[in-house]
Structures are given as structure tokens and as C-alpha cells.
Design a protein around this motif. Structure first.
Motif, PDB file in Angstrom:
ATOM      1  N   LEU A  63       0.836  -1.200   0.389  1.00 25.58           N
ATOM      2  CA  LEU A  63       0.007   0.068   0.105  1.00 25.58           C
ATOM      3  C   LEU A  63       0.874   1.094  -0.188  1.00 25.58           C
ATOM      4  CD1 LEU A  63      -2.902  -0.640   2.567  1.00 25.58           C
ATOM      5  CD2 LEU A  63      -3.067  -0.169  -0.073  1.00 25.58           C
ATOM      6  N   SER A  64       1.832   1.291   0.758  1.00 24.14           N
ATOM      7  CA  SER A  64       2.872   2.502   0.904  1.00 24.14           C
ATOM      8  C   SER A  64       3.329   2.731  -0.534  1.00 24.14           C
ATOM      9  CB  SER A  64       3.855   2.338   2.213  1.00 24.14           C
ATOM     10  OG  SER A  64       3.202   2.250   3.285  1.00 24.14           O
ATOM     11  N   ALA A  65       4.034   1.683  -1.024  1.00 27.14           N
ATOM     12  CA  ALA A  65       4.790   1.738  -2.214  1.00 27.14           C
ATOM     13  C   ALA A  65       3.848   2.313  -3.331  1.00 27.14           C
ATOM     14  CB  ALA A  65       5.363   0.236  -2.740  1.00 27.14           C
ATOM     15  N   ALA A  66       2.606   1.760  -3.110  1.00 18.96           N
ATOM     16  CA  ALA A  66       1.661   2.218  -4.377  1.00 18.96           C
ATOM     17  C   ALA A  66       1.263   3.633  -4.132  1.00 18.96           C
ATOM     18  CB  ALA A  66       0.266   1.326  -4.180  1.00 18.96           C
ATOM     19  N   THR A  67       1.265   4.186  -3.055  1.00 16.01           N
ATOM     20  CA  THR A  67       1.228   5.841  -2.693  1.00 16.01           C
ATOM     21  C   THR A  67       2.039   6.544  -3.577  1.00 16.01           C
ATOM     22  OG1 THR A  67       0.361   5.215  -0.386  1.00 16.01           O
ATOM     23  CG2 THR A  67       0.823   7.519  -0.970  1.00 16.01           C
ATOM     24  N   GLY A  68       3.237   5.903  -3.681  1.00 12.73           N
ATOM     25  CA  GLY A  68       4.324   6.824  -4.675  1.00 12.73           C
ATOM     26  C   GLY A  68       4.010   6.546  -5.776  1.00 12.73           C
ATOM     27  N   LEU A  69       3.069   5.753  -6.587  1.00 11.63           N
ATOM     28  CA  LEU A  69       2.842   5.697  -7.969  1.00 11.63           C
ATOM     29  C   LEU A  69       1.460   6.768  -8.337  1.00 11.63           C
ATOM     30  CD1 LEU A  69       2.816   1.902  -8.151  1.00 11.63           C
ATOM     31  CD2 LEU A  69       4.585   3.413  -9.044  1.00 11.63           C
ATOM     32  N   PHE A  70       0.776   7.340  -7.167  1.00 11.74           N
ATOM     33  CA  PHE A  70      -0.166   8.325  -7.599  1.00 11.74           C
ATOM     34  C   PHE A  70       0.495   9.707  -8.146  1.00 11.74           C
ATOM     35  CE2 PHE A  70      -2.797   5.886  -4.816  1.00 11.74           C
ATOM     36  CZ  PHE A  70      -4.182   5.972  -5.474  1.00 11.74           C
ATOM     37  N   GLN A  71      -0.275  10.527  -8.903  1.00  9.56           N
ATOM     38  CA  GLN A  71       0.051  11.774  -9.146  1.00  9.56           C
ATOM     39  C   GLN A  71      -0.922  12.810  -8.254  1.00  9.56           C
ATOM     40  OE1 GLN A  71      -0.406  12.094 -13.324  1.00  9.56           O
ATOM     41  NE2 GLN A  71       1.475  11.104 -13.817  1.00  9.56           N
ATOM     42  N   PHE A  72      -0.071  13.560  -7.622  1.00  2.14           N
ATOM     43  CA  PHE A  72      -0.889  14.444  -6.809  1.00  2.14           C
ATOM     44  C   PHE A  72      -0.351  15.879  -7.069  1.00  2.14           C
ATOM     45  CE2 PHE A  72      -0.451  10.763  -3.765  1.00  2.14           C
ATOM     46  CZ  PHE A  72      -1.903  10.552  -3.651  1.00  2.14           C
ATOM     47  N   GLU A  73      -1.209  16.800  -7.215  1.00  2.00           N
ATOM     48  CA  GLU A  73      -0.957  17.986  -7.767  1.00  2.00           C
ATOM     49  C   GLU A  73      -0.989  19.161  -6.488  1.00  2.00           C
ATOM     50  OE1 GLU A  73       0.464  21.201  -9.804  1.00  2.00           O
ATOM     51  OE2 GLU A  73       0.297  19.154 -10.609  1.00  2.00           O
ATOM     52  N   PRO A  74      -0.065  19.584  -6.111  1.00  2.00           N
ATOM     53  CA  PRO A  74      -0.160  21.021  -4.918  1.00  2.00           C
ATOM     54  C   PRO A  74      -1.141  21.893  -5.160  1.00  2.00           C
ATOM     55  CG  PRO A  74       2.065  20.167  -5.107  1.00  2.00           C
ATOM     56  CD  PRO A  74       1.236  19.468  -6.499  1.00  2.00           C
ATOM     57  N   GLY A  75      -1.959  22.017  -4.353  1.00  2.00           N
ATOM     58  CA  GLY A  75      -2.917  23.175  -4.693  1.00  2.00           C
ATOM     59  C   GLY A  75      -4.362  22.651  -5.229  1.00  2.00           C
ATOM     60  N   VAL A  76      -4.230  21.441  -5.541  1.00  2.00           N
ATOM     61  CA  VAL A  76      -5.359  20.651  -5.942  1.00  2.00           C
ATOM     62  C   VAL A  76      -5.734  19.929  -4.861  1.00  2.00           C
ATOM     63  CG1 VAL A  76      -6.559  18.913  -7.414  1.00  2.00           C
ATOM     64  CG2 VAL A  76      -5.142  20.942  -8.421  1.00  2.00           C
ATOM     65  N   VAL A  77      -4.814  18.774  -4.438  1.00  2.00           N
ATOM     66  CA  VAL A  77      -5.024  17.819  -3.391  1.00  2.00           C
ATOM     67  C   VAL A  77      -4.954  18.723  -2.026  1.00  2.00           C
ATOM     68  CG1 VAL A  77      -4.556  15.791  -2.320  1.00  2.00           C
ATOM     69  CG2 VAL A  77      -4.319  16.016  -4.782  1.00  2.00           C
ATOM     70  N   VAL A  78      -6.000  18.491  -1.120  1.00  2.00           N
ATOM     71  CA  VAL A  78      -6.182  19.149   0.124  1.00  2.00           C
ATOM     72  C   VAL A  78      -5.402  18.068   0.930  1.00  2.00           C
ATOM     73  CG1 VAL A  78      -7.258  20.115   2.057  1.00  2.00           C
ATOM     74  CG2 VAL A  78      -7.918  20.677  -0.480  1.00  2.00           C
ATOM     75  N   ALA A  79      -5.895  16.850   1.189  1.00  2.00           N
ATOM     76  CA  ALA A  79      -5.453  15.977   1.964  1.00  2.00           C
ATOM     77  C   ALA A  79      -5.978  14.365   1.726  1.00  2.00           C
ATOM     78  CB  ALA A  79      -5.977  16.138   3.536  1.00  2.00           C
ATOM     79  N   PHE A  80      -5.205  13.369   2.018  1.00  2.00           N
ATOM     80  CA  PHE A  80      -5.703  12.006   1.828  1.00  2.00           C
ATOM     81  C   PHE A  80      -6.929  12.048   3.087  1.00  2.00           C
ATOM     82  CE2 PHE A  80      -5.448   7.847   3.403  1.00  2.00           C
ATOM     83  CZ  PHE A  80      -5.862   6.957   2.006  1.00  2.00           C
TER      84      PHE A  80
END
Length: 146
Positions: A63-80
């Protein structure tokens, strides 16, 4: 995947990530970090006598390694925002290459210019087998112009 503002997501849209190979070093480092030295992950001889016949990656490592495969955009994503219905459906072995298959299943507006995107996440390995399935939620901003 999580690079767009709330109103830009469509139910049913999907995304496929790049791959990442799970290594023996990953298992050792995760064990050291988490304190989880269960022999199924760390003892080759013990693991050889289990139904898996070899060491497997910790589910939480995958699960943790998979988190690194996401693309997150600062200013768009607030939080998990959360994770539900997590299931570890098949083992991940040393040398397996995992990737994400993500499908948007809900888009809920909240308050203060934000909302929650819900997605079905499947972590699969090179064989096509699903190793982890979960429903994930991320709080994202609405467009500043919306």
C-alpha cells in the motif's frame, strides 16, 4: 490522477500508473521502519514452509509503495481523506512489479470550495493479478474560478 480540480472529475474515468518493482531491500527497510519482523516477510526458511513457499511483501508495504505511484498536484489535493474496504487478495513477492489501476466512483462537493473524490484502487502485479483492492478518498479543491 489527482491533478484536477473537483468539478473536472467524471464518474467512471480511470487511470493506469507506471510500475514499481518490490525488492528485498524494500522488505528489510519496511521491517526496520515499522518494527514488523514477522518471519513470513523476513525469514526465507520459515516462508519456504508456508503456503506461499517464499517471502511475501508486507501488505502495508505494498500500500505504501503504491502511494508513490499516484500523481498529486499541490494546490489541488488538500489531504488524504481515508481508505475503506481494504483487501489483500494475492501475495506480492520479491521481484514483482506493481502498478495502480484507479477508477473514479464518486465525486461529492463539501464546503469551503472543497470536495471528496472517491476511487476504486486496484494494485496489480505484472501477472495481471490484483494484490490489493481498496476504496480511497481524497479531499480536493474546487477550481478557483468555480
Amino acid at each position: 490522477m489527482f491533478t484536477k480540480f473537483l468539478e473536472q472529475y467524471q464518474i467512471g474515468e480511470s487511470w493506469l500508473s507506471k510500475g514499481r518493482t518490490i525488492t528485498e531491500a524494500d522488505l528489510v527497510m519496511f521491517s526496520a521502519f515499522s518494527g514488523d519482523w514477522f518471519p513470513l516477510h523476513t525469514d526465507k526458511e520459515y516462508a519456504s514452509r508456508t503456503l506461499f513457499k517464499q517471502r511475501i511483501a508486507h501488505g502495508m508495504l505494498v500500500l505504501s509503495a503504491a502511494t508513490g505511484l499516484f500523481q498529486f498536484e499541490p494546490g489541488v489535493v488538500v489531504a488524504f481523506y481515508g481508505m475503506e474496504h481494504v483487501r489483500f487478495t494475492n501475495p506480492t513477492f520479491i521481484g514483482d512489479t506493481i502498478h495502480l489501476e484507479v477508477k473514479i466512483i464518486d465525486n461529492q462537493e463539501k464546503d469551503n470550495g472543497r470536495g471528496v473524490i472517491t476511487a476504486l484502487q486496484e494494485i496489480k502485479k505484472q501477472t495481471g493479478e490484483t494484490v490489493v483492492v481498496a476504496t480511497i478518498k481524497l479531499m480536493v479543491n474546487k477550481s478557483p474560478n468555480h
